[in-house]
Scaffold this active site. Sequence first.
Site: not given
Length: 447
Positions: A186, A233, A276, A278
């Site tokens: 991204c 993802e 974490r 996502r």
Amino acid sequence: MTREKDKYSLSLEAFPEEITEDGTKIYGETSYENQMAVLSQFLHSGGIGGNGLESRAKREVIVQAIQDFLDSKKAVKEIDDYEEYAWCVAENPLEYSLFADFFNVPFPDPQPSLFTFIDLFAGMGGFRLAMQAQGGKCVFSSEWNKYAQKTYFANFGEMPFGDITKESTKGYIPKHFDILCAGFPCQPFSIAGVSKKKSLGRETGFKDKTQGTLFFDVADIISRHRPKAFYLENVKNLVSHDKGNTFRIICETLEELNYSIHYQVMDGQTYVPQHRERIMIVGFDRERYHGKECFNFPEQHKSTRTIREILDPNIDSKYTLSDKLWNYLQAYAEKHKSKGNGFGFGLVDLDGISRTLSARYYKDGSEILIPQGEGINPRKLSPRECARLMGYPDNYRLDQVSDVQAYRQCGNSVIVPLVTAVSEQIIQTINDYERNIELRNPQRAAI
């Protein structure tokens, strides 16, 4: 030349890294890696069957690629007739020990396979491990980073193709496969100023290369090949980027392709001792499932594991911070604390979980530091411990690259048990739907 003939032109000359204005072709390491990608894809497919003219023509160019490989390995002197040898390999590659590196790997394709998938922006292969665990066979992979390619090859016996934005690379994607997987980067971008018609229209839409984001290459591949499902993802911040406009355009683009979309921000701490978050984006082909698939993301819960579980009892002293670095990190944290900021190192509670592992961990390890007792400087995690923190098994090979590159790869990876759990739900959803169809029509089979 036809497109099909170009696709099977596998001699090294078919893979220039650059063509100058005067038409000069420049070759180098990337050229060879692309050729290796084609060759490994061929070897894992078991060769080219059939005795027709087309099959023989394909084998001829494979033979040329094998001869180039023999030249690069300096193996020609050991073989009396390496052209004859190359033909034998093309007929039955599994029998030849020269290609043992392609097959003697920790994570071979499942036999038999139950479905097919492609692995884009493959990195260390976390998606591949997840899908192989469900019985899937990878039929195409792509990863531009040469160090990640080496790690991927060491574990799966397949060299990923390089730049997925190039038509020459996309041309090697099989026409039919079941699932597309992509942990697409991204990079910062804004779609402001691009009209909705240009961004989403079927005639131009995501095919407009001026939009400058790799997501649209993923959308392009989905549009061309129409897999049953896809699994994407990305970072949590994708949802809020550009006041939500980026994620809105992504969802609208996928829906314009006639896929139903499911998404959820998930935390890896359910499976590993690491916080974490996502975003997981899953889509199913409406032309096939009509929006009636019954998909649910796995349930989330707080971690039941601790950092202590992933640590090596005997660790090399090179991972302990120097006095200079440790003093610097403490001074840096104190300076920001006095200003009311939260910046600083993260000294881990061994019975708790860590912060998010980043790709910059190799620089100073500051986000995850392991205490070593009174009077001893803390240490960084080793690359193996980082791999465990991402859910990779201990037989996963990390020694093909330096510690720096291994740290980068781990920091950019998906959490393997998390994507495995989501992958299991995807396959179950497809199978449940298609079993219901099969009950009404016995000619149909599940994935």
